[in-house]
Each structure stands twice: as structure tokens, then as C-alpha cells.
Design a protein around this motif. Structure first.
Motif, PDB file in Angstrom:
ATOM      1  N   UNK A  20       0.481  -1.395  -0.048  1.00  0.00           N
ATOM      2  CA  UNK A  20       0.007  -0.057  -0.093  1.00  0.00           C
ATOM      3  C   UNK A  20       0.962   1.551  -0.298  1.00  0.00           C
ATOM      4  N   UNK A  21       2.455   1.435   0.487  1.00  0.00           N
ATOM      5  CA  UNK A  21       2.779   2.391   0.643  1.00  0.00           C
ATOM      6  C   UNK A  21       3.580   2.668  -0.691  1.00  0.00           C
ATOM      7  N   UNK A  22       3.801   1.494  -1.485  1.00  0.00           N
ATOM      8  CA  UNK A  22       4.568   1.909  -2.844  1.00  0.00           C
ATOM      9  C   UNK A  22       3.087   2.427  -4.005  1.00  0.00           C
ATOM     10  N   UNK A  23       2.032   1.438  -3.357  1.00  0.00           N
ATOM     11  CA  UNK A  23       0.882   2.717  -4.205  1.00  0.00           C
ATOM     12  C   UNK A  23       0.770   3.458  -3.623  1.00  0.00           C
ATOM     13  N   UNK A  24       0.780   3.963  -2.907  1.00  0.00           N
ATOM     14  CA  UNK A  24       0.850   5.550  -2.260  1.00  0.00           C
ATOM     15  C   UNK A  24       1.707   6.268  -3.352  1.00  0.00           C
ATOM     16  N   UNK A  25       3.054   5.858  -2.678  1.00  0.00           N
ATOM     17  CA  UNK A  25       4.045   6.698  -3.637  1.00  0.00           C
ATOM     18  C   UNK A  25       3.974   6.514  -5.342  1.00  0.00           C
ATOM     19  N   UNK A  26       4.152   5.787  -5.691  1.00  0.00           N
ATOM     20  CA  UNK A  26       2.902   5.890  -7.426  1.00  0.00           C
ATOM     21  C   UNK A  26       1.908   6.609  -7.806  1.00  0.00           C
ATOM     22  N   UNK A  27       1.150   6.699  -6.662  1.00  0.00           N
ATOM     23  CA  UNK A  27       0.064   7.436  -7.087  1.00  0.00           C
ATOM     24  C   UNK A  27       0.035   8.815  -7.387  1.00  0.00           C
ATOM     25  N   UNK A  28       0.817   9.112  -5.690  1.00  0.00           N
ATOM     26  CA  UNK A  28       1.114  10.480  -5.518  1.00  0.00           C
ATOM     27  C   UNK A  28       2.257  11.218  -6.326  1.00  0.00           C
ATOM     28  N   UNK A  29       3.370  10.385  -6.575  1.00  0.00           N
ATOM     29  CA  UNK A  29       4.508  11.105  -7.487  1.00  0.00           C
ATOM     30  C   UNK A  29       4.917  10.840  -8.595  1.00  0.00           C
ATOM     31  N   UNK A  30       4.157   9.016  -9.453  1.00  0.00           N
ATOM     32  CA  UNK A  30       4.833   8.960 -10.540  1.00  0.00           C
ATOM     33  C   UNK A  30       3.550   8.868 -11.500  1.00  0.00           C
ATOM     34  N   UNK A  31       2.306   8.072 -11.480  1.00  0.00           N
ATOM     35  CA  UNK A  31       1.958   8.366 -12.338  1.00  0.00           C
ATOM     36  C   UNK A  31       0.419   8.384 -11.575  1.00  0.00           C
ATOM     37  N   UNK A  32      -0.317  10.049 -11.338  1.00  0.00           N
ATOM     38  CA  UNK A  32      -1.425  10.252 -10.819  1.00  0.00           C
ATOM     39  C   UNK A  32      -2.139  10.104 -11.711  1.00  0.00           C
ATOM     40  N   UNK A  33      -1.935   9.799 -12.829  1.00  0.00           N
ATOM     41  CA  UNK A  33      -3.026   9.471 -14.011  1.00  0.00           C
ATOM     42  C   UNK A  33      -3.438   8.374 -14.434  1.00  0.00           C
ATOM     43  N   UNK A  34      -3.207   7.260 -13.079  1.00  0.00           N
ATOM     44  CA  UNK A  34      -3.849   5.425 -13.340  1.00  0.00           C
ATOM     45  C   UNK A  34      -3.733   5.507 -12.583  1.00  0.00           C
ATOM     46  N   UNK A  92      -7.338   4.900 -11.738  1.00  0.00           N
ATOM     47  CA  UNK A  92      -8.518   3.551 -11.001  1.00  0.00           C
ATOM     48  C   UNK A  92      -7.100   2.447 -11.310  1.00  0.00           C
ATOM     49  N   UNK A  93      -6.275   2.274 -12.010  1.00  0.00           N
ATOM     50  CA  UNK A  93      -5.497   0.262 -11.474  1.00  0.00           C
ATOM     51  C   UNK A  93      -4.962   0.709 -10.412  1.00  0.00           C
ATOM     52  N   UNK A  94      -4.469   2.197  -9.428  1.00  0.00           N
ATOM     53  CA  UNK A  94      -4.098   1.988  -8.167  1.00  0.00           C
ATOM     54  C   UNK A  94      -5.457   2.047  -7.205  1.00  0.00           C
ATOM     55  N   UNK A  95      -6.329   1.984  -7.807  1.00  0.00           N
ATOM     56  CA  UNK A  95      -7.467   2.400  -6.723  1.00  0.00           C
ATOM     57  C   UNK A  95      -7.440   0.983  -6.854  1.00  0.00           C
ATOM     58  N   UNK A  96      -8.010  -0.041  -8.017  1.00  0.00           N
ATOM     59  CA  UNK A  96      -7.400  -1.286  -7.961  1.00  0.00           C
ATOM     60  C   UNK A  96      -6.791  -2.531  -6.668  1.00  0.00           C
ATOM     61  N   UNK A  97      -5.700  -1.855  -6.834  1.00  0.00           N
ATOM     62  CA  UNK A  97      -4.334  -2.774  -6.122  1.00  0.00           C
ATOM     63  C   UNK A  97      -4.725  -1.990  -4.894  1.00  0.00           C
ATOM     64  N   UNK A  98      -4.864  -1.008  -4.143  1.00  0.00           N
ATOM     65  CA  UNK A  98      -5.797  -0.583  -2.995  1.00  0.00           C
ATOM     66  C   UNK A  98      -6.337  -1.491  -2.359  1.00  0.00           C
ATOM     67  N   UNK A  99      -7.458  -1.575  -3.184  1.00  0.00           N
ATOM     68  CA  UNK A  99      -8.775  -2.429  -2.854  1.00  0.00           C
ATOM     69  C   UNK A  99      -8.772  -3.510  -2.307  1.00  0.00           C
ATOM     70  N   UNK A 100      -7.377  -4.279  -3.009  1.00  0.00           N
ATOM     71  CA  UNK A 100      -7.977  -5.418  -2.435  1.00  0.00           C
ATOM     72  C   UNK A 100      -6.432  -5.989  -1.450  1.00  0.00           C
ATOM     73  N   UNK A 101      -5.409  -4.758  -1.553  1.00  0.00           N
ATOM     74  CA  UNK A 101      -4.175  -4.956  -0.386  1.00  0.00           C
ATOM     75  C   UNK A 101      -5.509  -4.642   0.800  1.00  0.00           C
ATOM     76  N   UNK A 102      -6.324  -3.379   0.680  1.00  0.00           N
ATOM     77  CA  UNK A 102      -7.010  -2.765   1.805  1.00  0.00           C
ATOM     78  C   UNK A 102      -7.874  -3.800   2.608  1.00  0.00           C
ATOM     79  N   UNK A 103      -7.793  -4.896   1.162  1.00  0.00           N
ATOM     80  CA  UNK A 103      -9.059  -6.448   1.999  1.00  0.00           C
ATOM     81  C   UNK A 103      -8.354  -7.292   2.632  1.00  0.00           C
ATOM     82  N   UNK A 104      -7.223  -7.556   2.524  1.00  0.00           N
ATOM     83  CA  UNK A 104      -6.280  -8.482   2.785  1.00  0.00           C
ATOM     84  C   UNK A 104      -5.503  -7.551   4.515  1.00  0.00           C
TER      85      UNK A 104
END
Length: 157
Positions: free
Chosen positions: A107-121, A123-135
Motif C-alpha cells: 500500500x505504501x508503494x501504491x501510494x508513492x506511485x499514485x502521488x509522485x509517479x503516475x497520478x493519471x493511473x 483507477x488501476x491504483x485504486x484496484x490494487x489498493x482495494x485488494x490490499x485493503x481487504x487483506x
């Protein structure tokens, strides 16, 4: 007056009842199967990402230096840190071992990617974050080393 034969499948109540039974069928899927599928799916994404980084380390360093532009960390530190976190988090999630820790790392990696690297993606990051939040919130499920360890060390629930 003659009675109209009742055909429950053709009356509104019959159709509504049938519909309600059909939409409740997915509730019979065990949560542990959903947790397992979530763990494997997101672990695969980050495992593949790490393997790509490792396959061409000079290109990875170049990407971290020129394209990713992380503001607070040197690219020569960020690249191995991110790759290590992706590998470790993926393995932990796949095995269901310390799965909440693995989910938190990713989730930390997803956050960094979303904020600093590819903010336009997002929807994909939200999908990953949703699965990770479930776990993170529900754990790895029955099909996991975490559950086996709980059982082995006497915390049988």
C-alpha cells in the motif's frame, strides 16, 4: 368464481423471490477464497514489476533518476528499496505470511506511485489498493501460513 392456479414462478412475488435467491448466491462464496484470490492477484502484479526491474537494473536506475522523480529520496536508494519491498510484499502476500505487513508495504508503494509517479493511473491504483485493503483489514484468510501459525501456536479460532 373459479380460483386461478398459482404459478409462483410467474407471479410478481415469485419472480422477486427468485431474483432475491439468485442475487444472494455469491454470498455463499467463502470469504477466504476472495482473500486468497486478492492476495494472489496483487502479489502477481508487484512480483512482475520487481522482476522487470531486476531484469535490467541499469534501465531501472535510469527510470528512477529521470522519469519517476521522487522528491525526497535519492534514485540510487529508491530503486533497490522499491524492488526489495515489491519482492518481499509479494512473497508475504502469496504465502499469507505476515500478510497484513506485506499488504501495508505494498500500500505504501501504491501510494508513492499514485502521488509522485503516475497520478493519471488512479483507477488501476485504486484496484490494487482495494485488494490490499481487504487483506489489511480482514487478514489472509483460512488458506494461509498466518492461519496455520495461529493454529500451531494455540490461538485456534
Amino acid at each position: 368464481m373459479t380460483a386461478i392456479p398459482e404459478y409462483s414462478s410467474f407471479t410478481p412475488a415469485g419472480l422477486v423471490g427468485f431474483y432475491r435467491r439468485v442475487i444472494k448466491l455469491p454470498e455463499r462464496i467463502p470469504l477466504s477464497l476472495v482473500q486468497l484470490a486478492s492476495r494472489i492477484a496483487v502479489a502477481h502484479v508487484f512480483w512482475q514489476s520487481a522482476q522487470t526491474k531486476l531484469a535490467s537494473w541499469p534501465v531501472t536506475l535510469q527510470l528512477f533518476a529521470n522519469e519517476y522523480n521522487l522528491p525526497f529520496i535519492d534514485p540510487s536508494i529508491a530503486a533497490p528499496l522499491a524492488t526489495t519491498a515489491e519482492i518481499t510484499g509479494s512473497v508475504l502476500l502469496f504465502l499469507g505470511l505476515f500478510s497484513r505487513l506485506g499488504a501495508l508495504m505494498l500500500l505504501g508503494i501504491v501510494s508513492v506511485i499514485q502521488i509522485f509517479v503516475f497520478p493519471e493511473n488512479w483507477a488501476e491504483h485504486l484496484l490494487w489498493a482495494s485488494l490490499l485493503l481487504l487483506v489489511l483489514t480482514r487478514g489472509a484468510g483460512v488458506i494461509s501460513v498466518d492461519r496455520l501459525a495461529d493454529w500451531a501456536f494455540g490461538r485456534r479460532a
